[in-house]
Scaffold this active site. Sequence first.
Site, mmCIF file in Angstrom:
data_model
loop_
_atom_site.group_PDB
_atom_site.id
_atom_site.type_symbol
_atom_site.label_atom_id
_atom_site.label_comp_id
_atom_site.label_asym_id
_atom_site.label_seq_id
_atom_site.Cartn_x
_atom_site.Cartn_y
_atom_site.Cartn_z
ATOM 1 N N GLY A 47 49.009 48.621 46.626
ATOM 2 C CA GLY A 47 48.528 49.790 45.904
ATOM 3 C C GLY A 47 48.365 49.445 44.438
ATOM 4 O O GLY A 47 49.014 48.518 43.934
ATOM 5 N N GLN A 52 47.424 50.547 35.452
ATOM 6 C CA GLN A 52 47.763 49.129 35.616
ATOM 7 C C GLN A 52 46.607 48.203 35.257
ATOM 8 O O GLN A 52 46.806 46.999 35.101
ATOM 9 C CB GLN A 52 48.238 48.859 37.057
ATOM 10 C CG GLN A 52 49.545 49.582 37.370
ATOM 11 C CD GLN A 52 49.997 49.299 38.789
ATOM 12 O OE1 GLN A 52 49.514 49.907 39.725
ATOM 13 N NE2 GLN A 52 50.906 48.347 38.949
ATOM 14 N N CYS A 89 56.530 46.234 42.192
ATOM 15 C CA CYS A 89 55.396 46.772 41.445
ATOM 16 C C CYS A 89 54.699 45.611 40.739
ATOM 17 O O CYS A 89 55.367 44.766 40.139
ATOM 18 C CB CYS A 89 55.898 47.790 40.423
ATOM 19 S SG CYS A 89 54.573 48.526 39.451
ATOM 20 N N LEU A 90 53.365 45.585 40.800
ATOM 21 C CA LEU A 90 52.625 44.501 40.147
ATOM 22 C C LEU A 90 52.831 44.493 38.630
ATOM 23 O O LEU A 90 52.632 43.471 37.989
ATOM 24 C CB LEU A 90 51.130 44.598 40.471
ATOM 25 C CG LEU A 90 50.736 44.274 41.926
ATOM 26 C CD1 LEU A 90 49.283 44.633 42.184
ATOM 27 C CD2 LEU A 90 50.979 42.810 42.256
ATOM 28 N N HIS A 131 54.533 56.258 44.966
ATOM 29 C CA HIS A 131 54.672 55.240 43.903
ATOM 30 C C HIS A 131 53.456 55.280 42.966
ATOM 31 O O HIS A 131 53.599 55.274 41.747
ATOM 32 C CB HIS A 131 54.822 53.862 44.577
ATOM 33 C CG HIS A 131 54.903 52.695 43.648
ATOM 34 N ND1 HIS A 131 56.009 51.863 43.591
ATOM 35 C CD2 HIS A 131 54.029 52.196 42.747
ATOM 36 C CE1 HIS A 131 55.794 50.916 42.686
ATOM 37 N NE2 HIS A 131 54.596 51.092 42.170
ATOM 38 N N GLU A 132 52.264 55.347 43.562
ATOM 39 C CA GLU A 132 51.042 55.316 42.740
ATOM 40 C C GLU A 132 50.859 56.618 41.960
ATOM 41 O O GLU A 132 50.415 56.596 40.809
ATOM 42 C CB GLU A 132 49.802 55.035 43.598
ATOM 43 C CG GLU A 132 49.855 53.726 44.406
ATOM 44 C CD GLU A 132 50.217 52.498 43.592
ATOM 45 O OE1 GLU A 132 49.971 52.480 42.369
ATOM 46 O OE2 GLU A 132 50.779 51.547 44.169
ATOM 47 N N HIS A 135 52.778 56.442 38.882
ATOM 48 C CA HIS A 135 52.080 55.691 37.818
ATOM 49 C C HIS A 135 51.179 56.607 36.998
ATOM 50 O O HIS A 135 51.073 56.458 35.787
ATOM 51 C CB HIS A 135 51.212 54.580 38.419
ATOM 52 C CG HIS A 135 51.921 53.279 38.634
ATOM 53 N ND1 HIS A 135 52.507 52.573 37.602
ATOM 54 C CD2 HIS A 135 52.126 52.539 39.751
ATOM 55 C CE1 HIS A 135 53.044 51.453 38.087
ATOM 56 N NE2 HIS A 135 52.839 51.408 39.396
#
Length: 166
Positions: A47, A52, A89-90, A131-132, A135
């Site tokens: 995701g 990001q 997480c990226l 999670h997204e 963000h």
Amino acid sequence: MVNIQKIKKYPDTILRAKCSPAEIVGDKIRSILSDMTFPMHAYNGIGLAAPQIGMDKQIVVIDIGEGPISLVNPEIVDKDGRSAIEEGCLSLPEVLVKVKRAGGIKVKALDETGREITIDAKGLLSTVIQHEVDHLNGILIIDYANFIKKEFLKRSLLKHRERRPM
Ligand SMILES: [Zn+2]
């Protein structure tokens, strides 16, 4: 040539932005979606949210291995049950935090054609969507860690950044 967007890393301030809704879903939004889908796959993520890649817009892409899903202006309208899995997480390399979330959710959003969609998600898909959406509100997995782990993570993340400046 596809342009691989650099992923913004903690503590970049864009990751704390409250994202604004995207306007009409047209070519501009679709181009942002493909700018996001490519690095998500390239970096082996499941995701990615617009902040990001440095954009404070409510745009998310997800692919848990069943094909990419685009969510524009996603809104979680219902939640039930509980789950707690370790998430990565990226934007926070090498960090895993066990996050307590709802087990299942109902999310409304626009897809890449601007059509309104509703998804009833359970399991991993439900976790990734939550999670997204976090963000988009400037919330990161580190915010769910307890105080001691948070201090430890902050220090190791900043060290990590010094080792590999961008
Ligand atoms: Zn993330």
